[in-house]
Design an enzyme around this catalytic site. Structure first.
Site, PDB file in Angstrom:
ATOM      1  N   HIS A  39      36.776  39.989  36.815  1.00  0.00           N
ATOM      2  CA  HIS A  39      37.689  40.753  35.966  1.00  0.00           C
ATOM      3  C   HIS A  39      37.367  40.522  34.499  1.00  0.00           C
ATOM      4  O   HIS A  39      38.184  40.779  33.621  1.00  0.00           O
ATOM      5  CB  HIS A  39      39.135  40.345  36.236  1.00  0.00           C
ATOM      6  CG  HIS A  39      39.456  40.273  37.680  1.00  0.00           C
ATOM      7  ND1 HIS A  39      39.374  39.109  38.402  1.00  0.00           N
ATOM      8  CD2 HIS A  39      39.809  41.251  38.546  1.00  0.00           C
ATOM      9  CE1 HIS A  39      39.687  39.373  39.667  1.00  0.00           C
ATOM     10  NE2 HIS A  39      39.951  40.650  39.777  1.00  0.00           N
ATOM     11  N   LYS A  46      40.757  37.116  48.723  1.00  0.00           N
ATOM     12  CA  LYS A  46      40.033  36.458  47.636  1.00  0.00           C
ATOM     13  C   LYS A  46      41.014  35.574  46.878  1.00  0.00           C
ATOM     14  O   LYS A  46      42.152  35.959  46.610  1.00  0.00           O
ATOM     15  CB  LYS A  46      39.409  37.489  46.698  1.00  0.00           C
ATOM     16  CG  LYS A  46      38.411  38.400  47.396  1.00  0.00           C
ATOM     17  CD  LYS A  46      37.527  39.207  46.444  1.00  0.00           C
ATOM     18  CE  LYS A  46      38.290  40.073  45.492  1.00  0.00           C
ATOM     19  NZ  LYS A  46      39.182  41.053  46.144  1.00  0.00           N
ATOM     20  N   GLY A  95      42.320  44.144  43.676  1.00  0.00           N
ATOM     21  CA  GLY A  95      42.346  45.168  42.646  1.00  0.00           C
ATOM     22  C   GLY A  95      41.226  46.168  42.824  1.00  0.00           C
ATOM     23  O   GLY A  95      40.167  45.839  43.368  1.00  0.00           O
ATOM     24  N   SER A  96      41.452  47.391  42.362  1.00  0.00           N
ATOM     25  CA  SER A  96      40.354  48.360  42.311  1.00  0.00           C
ATOM     26  C   SER A  96      39.424  47.987  41.158  1.00  0.00           C
ATOM     27  O   SER A  96      39.704  47.085  40.375  1.00  0.00           O
ATOM     28  CB  SER A  96      40.914  49.767  42.119  1.00  0.00           C
ATOM     29  OG  SER A  96      41.604  50.179  43.273  1.00  0.00           O
ATOM     30  N   GLY A  97      38.306  48.704  41.063  1.00  0.00           N
ATOM     31  CA  GLY A  97      37.334  48.420  40.009  1.00  0.00           C
ATOM     32  C   GLY A  97      36.174  47.574  40.488  1.00  0.00           C
ATOM     33  O   GLY A  97      35.262  47.277  39.717  1.00  0.00           O
ATOM     34  N   HIS A  98      36.203  47.186  41.785  1.00  0.00           N
ATOM     35  CA  HIS A  98      35.131  46.360  42.338  1.00  0.00           C
ATOM     36  C   HIS A  98      34.325  47.125  43.387  1.00  0.00           C
ATOM     37  O   HIS A  98      33.638  46.523  44.207  1.00  0.00           O
ATOM     38  CB  HIS A  98      35.708  45.100  42.987  1.00  0.00           C
ATOM     39  CG  HIS A  98      36.592  44.292  42.096  1.00  0.00           C
ATOM     40  ND1 HIS A  98      36.154  43.774  40.906  1.00  0.00           N
ATOM     41  CD2 HIS A  98      37.897  43.931  42.212  1.00  0.00           C
ATOM     42  CE1 HIS A  98      37.151  43.096  40.330  1.00  0.00           C
ATOM     43  NE2 HIS A  98      38.221  43.195  41.095  1.00  0.00           N
ATOM     44  N   ASP A 127      46.822  37.918  44.585  1.00  0.00           N
ATOM     45  CA  ASP A 127      46.363  38.325  45.915  1.00  0.00           C
ATOM     46  C   ASP A 127      46.905  37.379  46.981  1.00  0.00           C
ATOM     47  O   ASP A 127      47.389  37.810  48.032  1.00  0.00           O
ATOM     48  CB  ASP A 127      44.832  38.318  45.997  1.00  0.00           C
ATOM     49  CG  ASP A 127      44.190  39.430  45.171  1.00  0.00           C
ATOM     50  OD1 ASP A 127      44.787  39.848  44.170  1.00  0.00           O
ATOM     51  OD2 ASP A 127      43.083  39.867  45.528  1.00  0.00           O
TER      52      ASP A 127
END
Lengths: 333, 333
Positions: free
Chosen positions: B219, B105, B54-57, B110
């Site tokens: 998250h 991960k 996911g984006s945001g990391h 994922d």
């Protein structure tokens, strides 16, 4: 106050000890007075760059100490100038016989204390040249300055002049590089949120849930305008317009764009802003030669960003690209 | 929701376009499906590393694409797995004939999507080896995982295995390096504040003004314990104890300590934590050989930190020190 700290009074010293533990190959620290110097300093026969200012702007300045950048950095208490004695002792510690350049951000306390330190050092036979950074186009005079504030261009000046010192430039030459960078760089910042100085325990200022501050200073001092939150592209345009028109940058100019996070801004947002910066530079006919995107001159956990534009020539570009190895900036080695 | 964004649905694509504008010498991007690849990919005859999530990391994973690290990265929507097609297309794009390693991960989405992508690629004759990272000692199973979550060790695995790929390691060898790093690394994190997914518009969870969450996931998923805020040293000890006892690390081990900010944490606080990490490692008889201090695997604007410890041997140390040139990690070139 939610912070990862122990005692309020120990924050700066403990952070310096953490830096020393993390980067024993690059830096050495002194506590009481506090300063960071390049490992193995002084480098004999080389001009040494010293900068400093209040803590709370990390990685500036201690994170820029190392090969190809600063010889020494003097961190004051959070948002408080370092003392003359502190700067003087650091200057003496890094002096390698070729002179010391003081890079001073234009805040009244910093300017006074660096001047006194320079006089103390010169009285001992150390040649000191001082160069002031005053690149913030947001306000003319401000809470802590006569004239413009010194902000993002400082990071670029330390890198570029540090490269000139590393390759053996003279005191006059290295100080001139700092002045050239300052004359070629312009910045402006904005904040989405305030920040809390540990010793104060509460936010420096208050911003409403739908408000932002345009032209904010790096200590949370007032900017140009408090206004409703806008989309990122519009915010970028509000910062870029005064930055570009001030120098002025002209079509065909080669530029380095520095998109800087204020400390609490996630990287994904800086890249959203970077997209609009690149687009706007294209519209203005500027040539984007180099970029720096990240949180390099911060205001504790403040959310927001600043944009610095530097006009490049062949020499500044060459010095920017030269190898550097510090805790916060590293390439080519 | 105070964020430097334009439209909520455009955040990921705009950030990718900002990355492409900032780093044209290092990366190329594709939009629809979204991925980042090393400039000039594929490198013929070399194993290619692909990761994603996911984006945001940020900077993970796109910021780790470049020479000596990832060949490709697939960013999903914020906190959402990339799709099988997206991973498949990126895999095909970077395949240089020597096979592709998927670094995954351990989150259910994922793992499933990377498996499907690997099958699609293999059906076309691209050899794929997958290696899962599950280094988070906080919880056994969790909201999004069977087994442990994958966190900070991912960054280290991407760097170290990327070096092995760059020097010509075989598919089996490079995948084995990822597995070795995963087997040698342990992590745990904590949060002072929540974060807000742009499409949700409100915080993922709530933490009281004097509360923190120990063992938080990246998250914002629940950790071990919600408890009153404590001094930084005590927090570091709460994270380090389970990390060190799990592997277990033993007196005399050489280690890399990675002190990671969650996105909204100022660097000065990470160095305050680093000081205690170094002290505690000394007390445990561990040899601190390398450090990484900064925000490399983040959760949007969450304030907090995670600590990852990696046991080093000569080979892992050599590969860690090998040159790397990506947007977020760079040395030796």
């Amino acid at each position: 106050m939610k912070k990862l700290i122990n005692q309020v009074d120990d924050v700066v010293a403990e952070a310096l000890r953490g830096m020393a533990a993390a980067h024993p190959d690059l830096i050495e620290i002194n506590l009481g007075p506090d300063y960071v110097v390049r490992k193995g300093a002084p480098v004999q026969g080389r001009v040494a760059l010293v900068s400093g200012g209040g803590s709370g702007h990390e990685p500036m300045h201690g994170g820029f100490v190392g090969a190809g950048m600063l010889a020494g950095a003097c961190p004051g208490a959070v948002f408080t100038s370092p003392t003359p004695d502190q700067i003087h002792e650091c200057t003496r510690r890094v002096s390698g016989g070729a002179g010391v350049v003081h890079i001073v951000k234009n805040y009244t306390g910093d300017v006074l204390n660096f001047e006194m330190a320079a006089e103390l050092a010169q009285a001992e036979g150390i040649e000191v040249a001082s160069a002031v950074i005053d690149d913030d186009v947001a306000v003319k005079d401000s809470l802590y300055t006569a004239g413009r504030r010194g902000v993002g261009t400082t990071v670029l000046a330390e890198k570029i002049a540090g490269a000139r010192a590393e390759e053996g430039g003279s005191l006059v030459e290295v100080a001139d590089v700092v002045r050239t960078v300052n004359a070629s760089g312009r910045s402006m910042g904005m904040a989405l949120t305030s920040c809390t100085v540990p010793s104060a325990g509460e936010p420096t200022f208050e911003l409403g849930e739908d408000e932002m501050e345009i032209g904010i200073g790096i200590h949370g001092e007032p900017g140009r305008e408090r206004m409703p939150l806008e989309p990122a592209d519009r915010i970028v345009d509000r910062l870029l317009e005064p930055v570009l028109s001030d120098l002025p940058f002209r079509s065909g100019d080669r530029v380095l764009a520095f998109v800087n996070g204020m400390g609490g801004t996630p990287l994904i947002e800086l890249y959203v802003a970077m997209r609009r910066v690149a687009e706007a530079l294209g519209e203005a006919g500027l040539r984007l030669e180099r970029t720096l995107v990240g949180s390099y001159i911060t205001s504790l956990e403040m959310a927001g960003l600043s944009i610095t534009m530097l006009r490049l020539d062949d020499e500044l570009l060459r010095l920017w690209d030269a190898p550097v190895h510090t805790p916060a900036l590293r390439w080519g080695m």
